[in-house]
Design a protein around this motif. Structure first.
Motif, short mmCIF file in Angstrom:
data_model
loop_
_atom_site.label_atom_id
_atom_site.label_comp_id
_atom_site.label_asym_id
_atom_site.label_seq_id
_atom_site.Cartn_x
_atom_site.Cartn_y
_atom_site.Cartn_z
N GLY A 32 -6.64 68.18 4.16
CA GLY A 32 -7.96 68.49 4.70
C GLY A 32 -9.07 68.06 3.77
O GLY A 32 -10.10 67.53 4.21
N PHE A 33 -8.88 68.25 2.47
CA PHE A 33 -9.90 67.87 1.50
C PHE A 33 -10.08 66.35 1.45
O PHE A 33 -11.20 65.84 1.52
N VAL A 34 -8.97 65.62 1.35
CA VAL A 34 -9.04 64.16 1.27
C VAL A 34 -9.63 63.57 2.55
O VAL A 34 -10.52 62.70 2.51
N VAL A 35 -9.15 64.04 3.69
CA VAL A 35 -9.62 63.50 4.98
C VAL A 35 -11.09 63.86 5.21
O VAL A 35 -11.85 63.06 5.75
N SER A 36 -11.51 65.05 4.80
CA SER A 36 -12.91 65.45 4.97
C SER A 36 -13.84 64.52 4.19
O SER A 36 -14.90 64.12 4.68
N ILE A 37 -13.46 64.19 2.97
CA ILE A 37 -14.26 63.24 2.19
C ILE A 37 -14.28 61.89 2.87
O ILE A 37 -15.32 61.23 2.95
N PHE A 38 -13.12 61.47 3.35
CA PHE A 38 -13.00 60.19 4.07
C PHE A 38 -13.93 60.16 5.28
O PHE A 38 -14.68 59.20 5.48
N ARG A 39 -13.88 61.23 6.09
CA ARG A 39 -14.74 61.32 7.27
C ARG A 39 -16.22 61.35 6.90
O ARG A 39 -17.05 60.68 7.53
N TRP A 40 -16.55 62.11 5.86
CA TRP A 40 -17.95 62.25 5.45
C TRP A 40 -18.52 60.91 5.01
O TRP A 40 -19.65 60.56 5.38
N LEU A 41 -17.76 60.16 4.24
CA LEU A 41 -18.23 58.85 3.77
C LEU A 41 -18.43 57.89 4.94
O LEU A 41 -19.41 57.13 4.99
#
Length: 445
Positions: A32-41
């Motif tokens: 969730g943390f890695v994907v959230s950063i990915f989505r945010w960028l």
């Protein structure tokens, strides 16, 4: 002699479920943390493109440095994918399926960071690729890493247990759809329903979704203003729509599987540099309308805004062909993007195409005074589920995914009917689950 309860039940506190669920929780939170950063960028970069392209449209000289930037991005992508190109290009789901069939192996950390960086480099410039493929593969790699370095899951439980948890968590975090993440795992990857695997996947899926809620809030990922249910007297529409979506679904499969042979004929440009083709071709599209670039949930949401609905419904007959024009553009460029040896998925591009077909059908019927205006968004949601379900040949995942993404359960029955009709048409024409077909095309031994 009848066995007693003591003989049948296990000894207290001998179950390993706590150990397994701990691994699932760690996998879900990390994914969730890695994907959230990915989505945010990706979201922030797409917002930047909506600003940059209009500026370049008024100052054409800015295209020169921008084209130069595309060459730099293409070179960076080539550096990222060069050493592991077969495991990095595309969504990553066919490669994951190959792992379960013991046809493929992936180094978790190498694939994780390369998919993260490569996915951003491919999606952020506006290529018509989905974020969910990289998210699923990154989740799988995180699960594999947790298992290898921390949990050491016993072989008799499942060699791929946390790997599976990462898959469910990856899709859940990509769309804030935890139940669809688990169902995707069962329907597309493992093809089995083992309670311990499903429970572990569910825990990981909800943990990753919880992290995304901290980043993006509780609003559904693709909220659309769908109010009420489609009356039964209009169900004849979804029967015809299902057939049409099935035909278009088979066309999508056929074209997607034709990309690799076509790109293989481009011998003057090495495969690792094929990304320059869509990166340059996408620029005129961005100058025309930057909002149709990317995956793109922003574009899908714009189809049901009051402004767009008013444009489609209150203007002349010619305007009804605008969704078809968008469909042709997005269809062609999603193909060009996906086939060019770059990391990126097809979930969201498929949903965008389905939404456009639904918008066209609804607008046509409204202009013919066959369908009331209020049911315009209903057909968009129904068409997305059916088009996705027919191409992926994963109808349950499609229905549940759209239900969670849109935030409404009222359209389940028409979605079920339309999706299964479209599924039947694709199957009748000889279509296969698209990820299975892509895996077969990769010729794993």
């Amino acid at each position: 002699m009848v066995k007693t309860a003591k003989q049948i039940l296990r000894k207290p506190f001998t179950s390993e479920i706590t150990y397994i669920l701990l691994g699932a929780i760690i996998t879900g939170l990390a994914t969730g943390f890695v994907v959230s950063i990915f989505r945010w960028l990706i979201d922030r970069t797409m917002e930047g493109l909506f600003i940059i392209y209009p500026i370049m449209g008024h100052h054409l000289w800015l295209l020169v440095p921008y084209v130069g930037l595309m060459f730099v991005i293409s070179w960076l992508i080539s550096r990222v994918i060069k050493s592991h190109i077969d495991n990095l290009v595309g969504s990553g789901v066919p490669q994951i399926e190959a792992v379960f069939l013991n046809e493929n192996k992936m180094s978790w950390w190498t694939i994780l960071w390369r998919k993260f960086v490569g996915g951003l480099l491919a999606i952020c410039p506006g290529l018509m690729l989905g974020r969910e493929g990289p998210c699923i593969q990154m989740g799988a790699m995180i699960g594999q890493g947790v298992d290898k370095n921390f949990m050491h899951t016993k072989k008799e439980l499942s060699h791929h247990l946390l790997f599976q948890c990462g898959i469910a968590a990856g899709l859940s975090a990509a769309f804030s759809a935890p139940l669809a993440g688990v169902l995707f795992l069962v329907e597309e990857i493992t093809f089995r329903f083992k309670p311990i695997e499903v429970i572990a996947g569910l825990i990981a899926s909800f943990c990753s979704d919880w992290v995304t809620l901290l980043f993006f809030g509780t609003t559904p990922c693709l909220y659309l203003p769908v109010k009420g249910t489609l009356p039964l007297k209009y169900y004849w529409i979804i029967l015809i729509l299902g057939i049409a979506l099935g035909l278009f679904g088979y066309l999508y499969q056929y074209c997607l599987l034709s990309l690799k042979p076509l790109y293989s004929k481009i011998t003057k440009i090495p495969r690792i540099y094929h990304s320059i083709i869509p990166l340059l071709l996408i620029i005129p599209i961005g100058l025309w309308d930057a909002k149709i670039l990317g995956g793109s949930h922003v574009f899908i949401s714009s189809l049901s805004t009051t402004k767009f609905m008013s444009l489609m419904i209150n203007n002349s007959w010619e305007i009804i062909f605008l969704p078809l024009a968008f469909f042709v553009i997005r269809f062609i460029f999603s193909m060009i993007s996906y086939g060019s040896s770059v990391p990126g998925g097809i979930f969201m591009p498929i949903l965008a195409l389905g939404a456009l077909l639904g918008a066209f059908t609804a607008t046509l019927l409204i202009h013919l005074n066959v369908l009331p205006t209020i049911y315009y968004p209903h057909l968009i949601v129904i068409a997305m589920a059916a088009y996705f379900g027919s191409i992926e040949k994963a109808p349950f995942t499609a229905i549940l995914l759209l239900t969670e993404m849109v935030g409404s359960v009222e359209q389940i029955l028409p979605m079920v009917i339309t999706t299964f009709i479209a599924y039947y048409v694709v199957d009748l024409l000889g279509g296969r689950p698209i990820y299975e077909a892509l895996r077969l095309q990769m010729n794993y031994k």
